[in-house]
Design a protein around this motif. Structure first.
Motif, PDB file in Angstrom:
ATOM      1  N   LEU A  66     -68.420  12.200  65.748  1.00  0.00           N
ATOM      2  CA  LEU A  66     -69.730  11.397  65.700  1.00  0.00           C
ATOM      3  C   LEU A  66     -71.013  12.237  65.229  1.00  0.00           C
ATOM      4  N   THR A  67     -70.937  13.215  65.340  1.00  0.00           N
ATOM      5  CA  THR A  67     -71.989  14.192  65.061  1.00  0.00           C
ATOM      6  C   THR A  67     -72.193  14.994  64.074  1.00  0.00           C
ATOM      7  N   HIS A  68     -73.152  15.158  63.202  1.00  0.00           N
ATOM      8  CA  HIS A  68     -73.330  15.791  61.885  1.00  0.00           C
ATOM      9  C   HIS A  68     -74.035  17.366  62.065  1.00  0.00           C
ATOM     10  N   CYS A 111     -75.303   8.799  62.922  1.00  0.00           N
ATOM     11  CA  CYS A 111     -74.124   9.099  62.847  1.00  0.00           C
ATOM     12  C   CYS A 111     -73.940   9.071  61.153  1.00  0.00           C
ATOM     13  N   ARG A 159     -85.698   9.734  69.781  1.00  0.00           N
ATOM     14  CA  ARG A 159     -85.917   9.202  68.345  1.00  0.00           C
ATOM     15  C   ARG A 159     -87.236   9.392  68.033  1.00  0.00           C
ATOM     16  N   VAL A 187     -84.441  12.603  66.593  1.00  0.00           N
ATOM     17  CA  VAL A 187     -83.102  12.756  66.999  1.00  0.00           C
ATOM     18  C   VAL A 187     -82.216  11.434  66.492  1.00  0.00           C
ATOM     19  N   ASN A 188     -81.122  11.441  66.118  1.00  0.00           N
ATOM     20  CA  ASN A 188     -80.489  10.163  65.641  1.00  0.00           C
ATOM     21  C   ASN A 188     -79.516   9.995  67.047  1.00  0.00           C
ATOM     22  N   VAL A 189     -79.764   9.345  67.830  1.00  0.00           N
ATOM     23  CA  VAL A 189     -78.969   8.912  68.910  1.00  0.00           C
ATOM     24  C   VAL A 189     -77.903   7.970  68.647  1.00  0.00           C
ATOM     25  N   CYS A 190     -76.541   8.555  68.667  1.00  0.00           N
ATOM     26  CA  CYS A 190     -75.488   7.437  68.093  1.00  0.00           C
ATOM     27  C   CYS A 190     -74.268   7.190  69.331  1.00  0.00           C
ATOM     28  N   GLU A 195     -68.701  -0.567  70.452  1.00  0.00           N
ATOM     29  CA  GLU A 195     -67.767   0.456  70.438  1.00  0.00           C
ATOM     30  C   GLU A 195     -67.494   1.376  71.502  1.00  0.00           C
ATOM     31  N   GLU A 205     -79.229  -0.760  71.190  1.00  0.00           N
ATOM     32  CA  GLU A 205     -79.713   0.465  70.671  1.00  0.00           C
ATOM     33  C   GLU A 205     -78.557   0.835  69.568  1.00  0.00           C
ATOM     34  N   ARG A 206     -77.494   0.213  69.351  1.00  0.00           N
ATOM     35  CA  ARG A 206     -76.360   0.733  68.484  1.00  0.00           C
ATOM     36  C   ARG A 206     -75.746   2.004  68.973  1.00  0.00           C
ATOM     37  N   ILE A 207     -75.447   2.158  69.903  1.00  0.00           N
ATOM     38  CA  ILE A 207     -74.754   3.315  70.545  1.00  0.00           C
ATOM     39  C   ILE A 207     -73.415   3.148  70.927  1.00  0.00           C
ATOM     40  N   VAL A 208     -72.675   3.995  70.579  1.00  0.00           N
ATOM     41  CA  VAL A 208     -71.130   4.056  70.858  1.00  0.00           C
ATOM     42  C   VAL A 208     -70.885   4.550  72.341  1.00  0.00           C
ATOM     43  N   CYS A 233     -76.514  -0.358  75.289  1.00  0.00           N
ATOM     44  CA  CYS A 233     -76.067   0.307  74.059  1.00  0.00           C
ATOM     45  C   CYS A 233     -75.825  -0.617  72.835  1.00  0.00           C
ATOM     46  N   HIS A 285     -68.653  12.318  60.639  1.00  0.00           N
ATOM     47  CA  HIS A 285     -68.956  13.481  59.962  1.00  0.00           C
ATOM     48  C   HIS A 285     -68.054  13.758  58.726  1.00  0.00           C
ATOM     49  N   VAL A 300     -71.067   0.815  64.367  1.00  0.00           N
ATOM     50  CA  VAL A 300     -71.820   2.238  64.325  1.00  0.00           C
ATOM     51  C   VAL A 300     -71.094   3.505  63.536  1.00  0.00           C
ATOM     52  N   LEU A 301     -69.830   3.407  64.159  1.00  0.00           N
ATOM     53  CA  LEU A 301     -69.139   4.768  63.502  1.00  0.00           C
ATOM     54  C   LEU A 301     -67.793   4.135  62.686  1.00  0.00           C
ATOM     55  N   ARG A 308     -89.670   6.152  60.520  1.00  0.00           N
ATOM     56  CA  ARG A 308     -88.672   7.061  59.969  1.00  0.00           C
ATOM     57  C   ARG A 308     -87.314   6.762  59.903  1.00  0.00           C
TER      58      ARG A 308
END
Lengths: 511, 511
Positions: free
Chosen positions: A187-189, B12, A242, A246-249, A319, A279-282, A276, B38, B31-32, B7
């Motif tokens: 999930l994280t970059h 993700c 945000r 920060v790109n909260v996913c 998700e 806010e488009r959050i897994v 979620c 990654h 979302v993913l 912004r």
């Protein structure tokens, strides 16, 4: 050319002049040091097995050598939910099946008569069924786990929730931790990738985010509301993050809570899912304590999967990853490292990717997989072993519930200590008001005040807990986490020791 | 404010306009996705369990449904060193001990008489000793592994090498892979961190370097010299990498080789150690095939630890990690995920750091740990089970050696195929001269030529091997890796099928 000769090399991180390296190669010194190692690995903290348990181990060793120097005769490890370490008995049927899978000689015709005196027929039948589907337990399996076992997990989820589950969406893992780490990695970059985690949280999350260099986005659980959680707090947290770029996913929910022991209501879960979705959050639902429920009438367990499925087609793309483990519940088979996660509404191409990275470590260990089969598919009513299974599970459950209550009462009776009762899980997380003098003494000792308190507890009583600072807590408050796993016949002594210590600590540092 | 509203968020990974996300939140979508996950995870390749084995599984499933459509009656998995999948028998004593640790009821006094008819006394004694030192196998252990087992590993290393080994320098792991991944993670920082890996190599290394975004620095093994390795090649490789600004800090050696099967001479190892010492390079010695040695007179196994220790005080700071596993040798307990690594001349502060990150996953699974104990400390001469143990190991060894020779002969008899004999390990890595028409056909099918050949082999024979491109090979050459693990009584058929396929493939594509 000169530039290339003189360029600096960061051999494992330290800036070194290349030419001088070549010339000085006989004066050796280490290449890999704390200065040159990966800085992210260095920065990781993991309190559950940190400084305090290391000291506890040293005290254990000292007790073996010369017990006369200490005020206690054993170290009690309440820092970690490790029931069998504190003599919780394993479930007989589970161990019977596992041992038959291990030693297949026992299943041969010539041994059947003897073996039937040692093993019930349903354990033998289950072992045979598993072996038929696994082949040898000494072979690598599919990287997602044995298909037959994943089918049984799917059936378990269907029975639990009343909604369909697909074995292809289930990945067996080495404990829940491995799965959680894998999903966070996907999930994280970078430092701007954010995952929401509760405060207080189980430090697996902060440690993993630290390792992958992503941003923990904290949301606070409300101690005064039995560690409950409001949409307003979630909203505040995501907006703030945000706004900081920060790109909260994703959002981690631990339910029942660790270290806090709360169990979320269905309505609360619905609210979190809506949040979620908007806010488009897994969602990452850590549900490893799903059977450790101590107020089943008031606060039964609802899985995120079930609540999500009940919310209708609008949420068909929300998700969710849900994690479970063989280490908790009334099972406590921690050493086996068994677990699974279910992917709900996850892109099939993502599941292929998870399969690919799972395959690098080849497969989850087969003993853990077998335990997942047993935990999700225990003896059913009517089976020979059902009565014994039920009695063992019930006995452990009732004792855990009694100990949870007893320890909460013990903590609440201490001066300056308040503690919510456990609705679930294996822990209490009391708040302690530390006197200014104790905070001063901690400062002098260069320790967090709750670390100072917990270390003092360990040195005086042999009881090892984890300071609240290892989990995160509201600034200016102090907590610690203790399991309620010490054996019940020792429990009064255990509580008595804590009372005595707390009083003497306060007497020493009283303002 | 506007800027903050407008912004872009890389939720993700995908650049998304924050405002549009908020407004369009009801039109969901995932979302993913493979686009947002990654990118490093996406870029990883792992051929041993890649496209070909996935097709092999599909063929297996088809055979169960309708075998009439295929030219073969079973799929033979030669893509992975998984002996028990191909019916290699586990070592009886090991399974006996493991099953007694699992079901401790069997050790109770009231069952002793029955159990002594099923288990030899030394298996019972070993299980009791292990349980005394482990406690319950259902509990988490020390993150480095059970101290008693680490002591036995140290004694094993001392017997093997004739030099002291310290249990505190030994970490038990879930298979060798876990340890290797951890050490690579500690050693590398970024795309400019380089680790030398052989070509061809086992793809765990390329996959792990890809995951941590570090640079693989290739050095080539010399096919014509029995896959040997020269200091000149190492020097060329490191110089070239450093000239390109890569900070080379470690070297991976796989000995005996995978996929190449070579076993390094003592003098060659000495040369490699001198090279690493001069160039300030940490050695990662993958020695999981240390007992799979098929030319013991000409090419016995020498551990890097032993050779390093023999080189005197000048090398007292040369850092070495040596990896071992319970999956290989004559044991083949792959499913158990057991292994260990020894740290030689490693900074103690680094070992503390390894302990810390190990603790995040709590502990290696206990069944794997028990197998490490058994593998490093098998029945000794004079023990009740020694004769049976020795006979089982010898039988497997001799059969493996015969199969290695037979398969090499089979490959060398094929038109346009040359194959070095295996000095060690479980694999052969033949070179195939593919006709131009086959290369053309592969191009049309958008496949690497060796993938095209291997896929054709799978479809015609049911034999699943791994194309050389999964391991790396000299440009313009084509190889594949095959284990020699199919059962001996099926071996003539197995070779016959390969011969027939190869001939028909050449006939079809002959220039």
């Amino acid at each position: 050319m000169l530039r290339s000769l003189l360029r600096t090399t960061k051999a494992c991180g330290v800036q070194v002049n290349q030419r001088s390296v070549r010339l000085s190669s006989t004066k050796h010194g280490k290449v890999l040091t704390v200065e040159t190692m990966h800085p992210l690995v260095k920065s990781v903290e993991y309190a559950v097995r940190g400084a305090l348990p290391i000291r506890a181990e040293a005290l254990s060793a000292q007790l073996k050598k010369d017990p006369s120097k200490l005020n206690f005769d054993k170290v009690v490890f309440c820092n970690i939910g490790n029931p069998q370490q504190l003599n919780q008995k394993p479930i007989t049927f589970f161990r019977q099946v596992a041992s038959l899978c291990e030693n297949t000689e026992l299943l041969k015709a010539e041994n059947r008569e003897l073996v039937s005196k040692l093993y019930p027929a349903d354990a033998i039948a289950r072992a045979e069924l598993l072996l038929k589907n696994i082949g040898s337990i000494g072979a690598y399996t599919h990287s997602k786990g044995v298909p037959h076992i994943r089918e049984n997990v799917a059936k378990f989820i269907e029975r639990r929730d009343g909604y369909a589950a697909d074995p292809e969406n289930i990945f067996l893992t080495q404990g829940a931790s491995e799965g959680i780490q894998k999903i966070i990695q996907m999930l994280t970059h970078n430092t701007k990738s954010g995952i929401m985690i509760p405060i207080p949280q189980y430090p697996l999350y902060s440690a993993t985010l630290s390792l992958v260099d992503a941003a923990p986005v904290h949301y606070y659980l409300e101690e005064k509301e039995d560690w409950g959680l409001s949409r307003a707090e979630l909203q505040k947290s995501v907006d703030e993050a945000r706004n900081n770029g920060v790109n909260v996913c994703a959002l981690v929910i631990i339910n029942p809570g660790n270290p806090t022991g709360q169990c979320l209501s269905e309505e609360n879960i619905r609210e979190i899912i809506r949040f979620c979705h908007d806010e488009r959050i897994v969602i990452l639902a850590d549900e490893v304590y799903q059977t450790n429920i101590y107020q089943p009438e008031r606060r039964p367990f609802h899985s995120f999967k079930k609540v999500l499925q009940s919310m209708g087609p609008e949420f068909n793309e929300q998700e969710l990853f849900s994690f479970h483990s063989t280490s908790k519940g009334m099972i406590g088979e921690c050493g086996r490292r068994g677990g699974y996660f279910e992917c709900v509404n996850i892109d099939p191409a993502i599941m292929d990717q998870i399969n690919k990275i799972s395959s690098i470590s080849l497969c989850p260990n087969v003993h853990g997989q077998i335990m997942v089969d047993l935990v999700t598919n225990p003896p059913a009513e009517g089976d020979i072993s059902h009565a014994q299974y039920k009695s063992e599970v019930d006995t452990i459950y009732q004792s855990l519930a009694r100990r949870a209550t007893k320890l909460a009462h013990c903590f609440n009776a201490l001066e300056g200590v308040t503690c919510n009762e456990a609705e679930g899980a294996m822990y209490l997380f009391p708040k302690i008001d530390l006197p200014a003098k104790a905070i001063e003494a901690a400062k002098e000792a260069k320790m967090a005040p709750d670390m100072f308190y917990a270390l003092s507890m360990l040195d005086h009583t042999g009881v090892c807990v984890v300071p609240g600072s290892g989990f995160g807590q509201e600034a200016g408050t102090y907590h610690f986490r203790s399991t309620f796993l010490p054996e019940e016949h020792l429990f009064d002594d255990f509580c008595g020791g804590l009372e005595k210590f707390h009083k003497s600590f306060l007497d020493k540092y009283r303002d």
